[in-house]
Design a protein around this motif. Structure first.
Motif, mmCIF file in Angstrom:
data_model
loop_
_atom_site.group_PDB
_atom_site.id
_atom_site.type_symbol
_atom_site.label_atom_id
_atom_site.label_comp_id
_atom_site.label_asym_id
_atom_site.label_seq_id
_atom_site.Cartn_x
_atom_site.Cartn_y
_atom_site.Cartn_z
ATOM 1 N N PRO A 39 -38.525 29.581 -36.947
ATOM 2 C CA PRO A 39 -39.867 29.014 -37.153
ATOM 3 C C PRO A 39 -40.259 29.066 -38.634
ATOM 4 C CG PRO A 39 -39.855 30.539 -35.306
ATOM 5 C CD PRO A 39 -38.532 30.716 -35.992
ATOM 6 N N GLY A 40 -40.878 28.026 -39.114
ATOM 7 C CA GLY A 40 -41.314 27.969 -40.507
ATOM 8 C C GLY A 40 -40.326 27.295 -41.432
ATOM 9 N N VAL A 41 -39.112 27.065 -40.968
ATOM 10 C CA VAL A 41 -38.124 26.359 -41.791
ATOM 11 C C VAL A 41 -38.343 24.859 -41.613
ATOM 12 C CG1 VAL A 41 -35.675 25.884 -42.170
ATOM 13 C CG2 VAL A 41 -36.450 28.227 -41.699
ATOM 14 N N VAL A 42 -38.737 24.191 -42.672
ATOM 15 C CA VAL A 42 -39.026 22.759 -42.613
ATOM 16 C C VAL A 42 -37.748 21.940 -42.654
ATOM 17 C CG1 VAL A 42 -40.230 20.859 -43.765
ATOM 18 C CG2 VAL A 42 -41.257 23.149 -43.718
ATOM 19 N N ARG A 43 -36.817 22.360 -43.476
ATOM 20 C CA ARG A 43 -35.578 21.602 -43.649
ATOM 21 C C ARG A 43 -34.464 22.543 -44.048
ATOM 22 N NH1 ARG A 43 -32.777 19.326 -47.903
ATOM 23 N NH2 ARG A 43 -34.276 20.306 -49.324
ATOM 24 N N ALA A 44 -33.267 22.333 -43.498
ATOM 25 C CA ALA A 44 -32.068 23.077 -43.884
ATOM 26 C C ALA A 44 -30.921 22.085 -43.958
ATOM 27 C CB ALA A 44 -31.763 24.182 -42.878
ATOM 28 N N THR A 45 -30.414 21.854 -45.171
ATOM 29 C CA THR A 45 -29.401 20.832 -45.399
ATOM 30 C C THR A 45 -28.202 21.437 -46.115
ATOM 31 O OG1 THR A 45 -31.149 19.181 -45.638
ATOM 32 C CG2 THR A 45 -28.944 18.571 -46.403
ATOM 33 N N PRO A 46 -26.996 21.319 -45.544
ATOM 34 C CA PRO A 46 -25.811 21.845 -46.234
ATOM 35 C C PRO A 46 -25.425 20.953 -47.410
ATOM 36 C CG PRO A 46 -25.169 20.766 -44.197
ATOM 37 C CD PRO A 46 -26.672 20.763 -44.214
ATOM 38 N N GLN A 72 -42.585 21.577 -56.489
ATOM 39 C CA GLN A 72 -41.188 21.414 -56.113
ATOM 40 C C GLN A 72 -40.516 22.732 -55.741
ATOM 41 O OE1 GLN A 72 -39.291 19.324 -59.348
ATOM 42 N NE2 GLN A 72 -39.685 17.344 -58.411
ATOM 43 N N LEU A 73 -40.875 23.806 -56.433
ATOM 44 C CA LEU A 73 -40.146 25.056 -56.262
ATOM 45 C C LEU A 73 -40.745 25.968 -55.202
ATOM 46 C CD1 LEU A 73 -39.370 25.886 -59.999
ATOM 47 C CD2 LEU A 73 -37.987 24.637 -58.339
ATOM 48 N N ALA A 74 -42.022 25.794 -54.901
ATOM 49 C CA ALA A 74 -42.634 26.647 -53.882
ATOM 50 C C ALA A 74 -41.983 26.364 -52.525
ATOM 51 C CB ALA A 74 -44.137 26.387 -53.814
ATOM 52 N N GLY A 75 -41.417 27.371 -51.931
ATOM 53 C CA GLY A 75 -40.799 27.217 -50.620
ATOM 54 C C GLY A 75 -39.396 26.650 -50.655
ATOM 55 N N ASP A 134 -29.369 24.087 -48.733
ATOM 56 C CA ASP A 134 -30.713 23.952 -49.296
ATOM 57 C C ASP A 134 -31.738 24.084 -48.181
ATOM 58 O OD1 ASP A 134 -29.909 23.601 -51.906
ATOM 59 O OD2 ASP A 134 -29.726 21.425 -51.710
ATOM 60 N N VAL A 135 -32.767 24.907 -48.434
ATOM 61 C CA VAL A 135 -33.751 25.221 -47.401
ATOM 62 C C VAL A 135 -35.157 25.028 -47.957
ATOM 63 C CG1 VAL A 135 -34.605 26.971 -45.788
ATOM 64 C CG2 VAL A 135 -32.167 26.921 -46.412
ATOM 65 N N ASP A 136 -36.026 24.404 -47.168
ATOM 66 C CA ASP A 136 -37.460 24.316 -47.463
ATOM 67 C C ASP A 136 -38.207 25.070 -46.383
ATOM 68 O OD1 ASP A 136 -36.971 22.752 -49.636
ATOM 69 O OD2 ASP A 136 -37.425 20.862 -48.635
ATOM 70 N N ILE A 137 -39.119 25.947 -46.803
ATOM 71 C CA ILE A 137 -39.915 26.706 -45.843
ATOM 72 C C ILE A 137 -41.387 26.415 -46.072
ATOM 73 C CG2 ILE A 137 -38.214 28.534 -45.532
ATOM 74 C CD1 ILE A 137 -39.731 30.241 -47.494
ATOM 75 N N ALA A 138 -42.164 26.512 -45.009
ATOM 76 C CA ALA A 138 -43.590 26.195 -45.096
ATOM 77 C C ALA A 138 -44.369 27.280 -45.815
ATOM 78 C CB ALA A 138 -44.152 25.981 -43.694
ATOM 79 N N ASP A 139 -43.984 28.545 -45.592
ATOM 80 C CA ASP A 139 -44.681 29.679 -46.193
ATOM 81 C C ASP A 139 -43.733 30.366 -47.162
ATOM 82 O OD1 ASP A 139 -46.226 31.824 -46.874
ATOM 83 O OD2 ASP A 139 -46.168 32.790 -44.906
ATOM 84 N N ALA A 140 -44.101 30.357 -48.458
ATOM 85 C CA ALA A 140 -43.209 30.912 -49.481
ATOM 86 C C ALA A 140 -43.565 32.344 -49.859
ATOM 87 C CB ALA A 140 -43.239 30.035 -50.723
ATOM 88 N N SER A 141 -44.302 33.038 -49.005
ATOM 89 C CA SER A 141 -44.685 34.417 -49.322
ATOM 90 C C SER A 141 -43.465 35.331 -49.289
ATOM 91 C CB SER A 141 -45.739 34.914 -48.336
ATOM 92 O OG SER A 141 -45.202 34.967 -47.027
ATOM 93 N N ASP A 142 -43.581 36.477 -49.969
ATOM 94 C CA ASP A 142 -42.471 37.439 -50.025
ATOM 95 C C ASP A 142 -42.121 37.955 -48.634
ATOM 96 O OD1 ASP A 142 -42.405 37.137 -52.751
ATOM 97 O OD2 ASP A 142 -43.638 38.898 -53.174
ATOM 98 N N ALA A 143 -43.125 38.168 -47.788
ATOM 99 C CA ALA A 143 -42.864 38.689 -46.447
ATOM 100 C C ALA A 143 -42.055 37.692 -45.619
ATOM 101 C CB ALA A 143 -44.182 39.010 -45.748
ATOM 102 N N THR A 144 -42.410 36.406 -45.723
ATOM 103 C CA THR A 144 -41.682 35.380 -44.968
ATOM 104 C C THR A 144 -40.241 35.273 -45.448
ATOM 105 O OG1 THR A 144 -43.720 34.135 -44.613
ATOM 106 C CG2 THR A 144 -41.650 32.948 -44.345
ATOM 107 N N VAL A 145 -40.050 35.301 -46.753
ATOM 108 C CA VAL A 145 -38.695 35.217 -47.298
ATOM 109 C C VAL A 145 -37.874 36.439 -46.896
ATOM 110 C CG1 VAL A 145 -37.346 35.117 -49.432
ATOM 111 C CG2 VAL A 145 -39.436 33.766 -49.223
ATOM 112 N N ALA A 146 -38.505 37.609 -46.878
ATOM 113 C CA ALA A 146 -37.789 38.812 -46.481
ATOM 114 C C ALA A 146 -37.337 38.736 -45.012
ATOM 115 C CB ALA A 146 -38.672 40.038 -46.689
ATOM 116 N N LYS A 147 -38.212 38.225 -44.146
ATOM 117 C CA LYS A 147 -37.848 38.072 -42.731
ATOM 118 C C LYS A 147 -36.710 37.064 -42.569
ATOM 119 C CE LYS A 147 -42.436 39.212 -40.883
ATOM 120 N NZ LYS A 147 -43.615 38.691 -40.140
#
Length: 293
Positions: free
Chosen positions: A83-90, A51-54, A120-133
């Motif tokens: 790119p990589g954002v699966v869902r973004a819901t206000p 649930q929490l990853a990404g 609320d945002v779901d991303i496909a890649d939860a790595s630190d580099a992706t989150v930083a970008k």
């Protein structure tokens, strides 16, 4: 009298439940409960990881409502185009007011209250580099933003679940070791109790292998009966607690529900205890009989 049946009647003189049966029932009961706890906490930890990853929450921190809503709209557009954002819901302001009401009371819905806008945002890649970008891109759209990673602030809960799982596994291992020790003591006690009978059986032609099998059979039957009773009680309690947890309706509590494979593993524990008892008894009795004159 030297046949297996006659010897069994001499050595197996007990009638009714033996102390060994009660001890094995208690040990199996505790072991199954400890294993159920470990499996439940492991399931909860897996659910948290899934649930929490990404999962992220973007906060638009702006005191003036009009500017806040405009900034939130720009950030939402940026997120959905990333790119990589699966869902973004206000998150609606009405929902925020409902969540804040237990702490702020009727003032939670006040327009004068500087409540941030949440996305609320779901991303496909939860790595630190992706989150930083993603963070850099969002802040270039609106500097008044903050990104919270669900995985970060819930990591203590996941760590607690994993610790409880390890503690439960350690308890299972300790109980198995204690069970083996009890079987060894019971086997030695039985040999001492029937030492004279064993010597007579030797003179009548009984072999160490025959005598070891009879003692092993006695202990195995006690272990099997105790294991069935203890496991039945433990599984019943586990099922009762599971039913009560299911009635709560919490998603996190649902993660602690045992899967069919978990129930199968718990059901196999009594058999594992019987095999452990047989092995411990066989090794102990064979060695002790070999040292007898």
């Amino acid at each position: 009298m030297s046949g297996p049946l006659g010897t069994a009647r001499v050595l197996d003189e007990g009638r009714g439940p033996r102390a060994m049966t009660g001890v094995m029932a208690i040990m199996t009961f505790l072991t199954v409960l400890a294993a159920a706890l470990g499996l439940a906490t492991a399931g909860t930890a897996r659910l948290l990881d899934r649930q929490l990853a990404g999962r992220l929450t973007v906060q638009v921190i702006e005191g003036e409502p009009v500017r806040r809503d405009a900034a939130a709209a720009r950030v939402l557009t940026t997120l959905r185009a990333t790119p990589g954002v699966v869902r973004a819901t206000p998150v609606s302001q009405a929902e925020l007011a409902r969540l804040l009401q237990p702490w702020l009371g009727s003032d939670a819905g006040s327009a004068a209250l500087p409540v941030p806008a949440l996305i609320d945002v779901d991303i496909a890649d939860a790595s630190d580099a992706t989150v930083a970008k993603l963070t850099a891109r969002v802040r270039s759209t609106s500097p008044m933003t903050r990104i919270d990673r669900h995985e970060r602030w819930m990591s203590p809960v996941g760590g607690l679940m994993r610790t409880l799982t390890l503690v439960a596994l350690a308890l299972v291992a300790m109980l198995a070791t204690a069970t083996a020790a009890i079987v060894i003591l019971a086997a030695r006690g039985g040999l001492e109790t029937h030492r004279v009978t064993i010597e007579v059986m030797h003179m009548l032609g009984s072999t160490n292998r025959q005598l070891a099998w009879l003692f092993q059979r006695r202990i195995a039957l006690d272990a099997l009966l105790g294991g069935i009773v203890g496991a039945a009680l433990a599984l019943g309690i586990t099922a009762l607690v599971g039913t009560q947890m299911a009635a709560i309706g919490s998603e996190l509590a649902g993660g602690a529900m045992l899967r069919p494979v978990d129930w199968a593993m718990l059901a196999c524990l009594p058999l594992a205890f019987v095999l452990l008892a047989i092995l411990a008894a066989r090794v102990t009795i064979t060695r002790a009989l070999g040292r007898m004159p």
